[in-house]
Design an enzyme around this catalytic site. Structure first.
Site, PDB file in Angstrom:
ATOM      1  N   PRO A   2       1.134  -0.804  -0.253  1.00  0.00           N
ATOM      2  CA  PRO A   2       0.273  -0.190  -0.037  1.00  0.00           C
ATOM      3  C   PRO A   2       0.741   1.166  -0.062  1.00  0.00           C
ATOM      4  O   PRO A   2       2.116   1.255   0.588  1.00  0.00           O
ATOM      5  CB  PRO A   2      -0.656   0.071   1.448  1.00  0.00           C
ATOM      6  CG  PRO A   2      -0.251  -1.586   1.849  1.00  0.00           C
ATOM      7  CD  PRO A   2       0.615  -1.846   1.030  1.00  0.00           C
ATOM      8  N   GLU A   3       0.472   2.179  -0.829  1.00  0.00           N
ATOM      9  CA  GLU A   3       1.206   3.578  -0.905  1.00  0.00           C
ATOM     10  C   GLU A   3       0.304   4.500  -0.524  1.00  0.00           C
ATOM     11  O   GLU A   3      -0.272   4.027  -0.012  1.00  0.00           O
ATOM     12  CB  GLU A   3       1.946   3.780  -2.103  1.00  0.00           C
ATOM     13  CG  GLU A   3       3.021   2.820  -3.022  1.00  0.00           C
ATOM     14  CD  GLU A   3       4.138   3.577  -3.392  1.00  0.00           C
ATOM     15  OE1 GLU A   3       4.391   4.694  -2.731  1.00  0.00           O
ATOM     16  OE2 GLU A   3       4.806   2.953  -4.399  1.00  0.00           O
TER      17      GLU A   3
END
Ligand SMILES: [Zn+2]
Length: 293
Positions: A2-3
């Protein structure tokens, strides 16, 4: 992994359901994730009410009415899911299935409107972690972070001051969390492509002699914001699946312009370039050698 946009999507998915809810119980299935859970973690959470769910860089921040903040980083595989009343039959509460091996923390909440709600954190690779703090300056994770890329504090002037005289390549300069907080490997490639800047170019070459930002640095500030906002917008469409969906993580697959597209034609209108992949500081960079310079 996840960014920032994915974390923001998770935040938006959680907030309407957990803000205002009291934490009736917190159960940890193991003493640690990447790091041990803080001492008194359960005691601090139990009985407290979550006032808001915020975000700083890639950290979720559950603000509690007791003055504490519960910080959560999703690492590579961390995800939240929750289960409460089903829409079809709001009078019923469905007990979620807790997977003893893969669910690492279970929070029983009670929301004044939604009633009982179970929030589950699972993290198969356990690179995520949780922490507690009262004051942001005292959090080792938040202290020293640069401006939020979506806030006004992040701008070309701020970047110019950081980049002046720097020989470091643009890619490394943008990954520096003091320059901009929470920008990861994927979105650095995307933003540099958007601004037509070579990732190998020395950061200082985008600063004018006067110390003012060049026009291209202005473009980069706009590009960073645009790629993140578009990804968040794309993530918004997955929120529907997030609520009340057991197993729904809130992540999404976003289509990137250059990231993971080696050998494909450059999407810049009128450009005949082909996306190249190089490795910088051990991490993949994607760019177009024709329209990025
Ligand atoms: Zn191109």
């Amino acid at each position: 992994m996840p960014e920032l946009p994915e974390v923001e999507t998770v935040r938006r998915g959680l907030e309407p359901w957990v803000a205002g809810a009291v934490i009736e119980s917190a159960t940890l299935k193991r003493p640690d994730l990447r790091f041990p859970f803080p001492k008194d973690f359960v005691e601090t959470l139990e009985g407290a009410t979550i006032t808001t769910v915020g975000r700083r860089a890639k950290y979720l921040l559950f603000r509690l009415d007791t003055g504490w903040t519960w910080l959560s980083h999703l690492g590579m595989t961390g995800s939240y899911r929750f289960l409460g009343r089903r829409y079809k039959d709001p009078s019923r509460y469905y007990e979620p299935t807790v997977d003893e091996k893969h669910d690492h923390a279970v929070f029983r909440l009670r929301h004044p409107k939604e009633g009982p709600l179970t929030l589950i954190y699972a993290d198969s690779r356990r690179f995520g972690f949780m922490d507690l703090f009262r004051n942001e300056a005292e959090s080792p994770f938040l202290a020293g972070l640069g401006p939020e890329p979506l806030s006004n504090a992040f701008n070309a002037g701020e970047m110019a001051a950081r980049f002046r005289g720097k020989k470091a390549p643009m890619k490394a300069a943008l990954l520096d969390q003091r320059v901009v907080a929470g920008l990861g490997n994927i979105y650095v490639s995307e933003a540099l492509h958007r601004a037509h800047i070579l990732p190998t170019r020395a950061a200082g070459t985008l600063v004018l002699k006067s110390g003012a930002p060049s026009k291209r640095l202005d473009l980069l500030a706009t590009g960073v914001r645009a790629v993140l906002e578009e990804a968040i917008e794309a993530g918004g469409s997955t929120l529907r699946d997030f609520r009340d969906a057991e197993g729904g993580s809130g992540y999404f697959q976003h289509r990137f312009a250059v990231y993971d597209r080696e050998g494909e034609p450059c999407p810049t209108p009128g450009c005949r370039g082909t996306i190249k992949r190089i490795v910088q500081s051990g991490r993949a960079t994607y760019y177009c050698p024709v329209c990025q310079h």
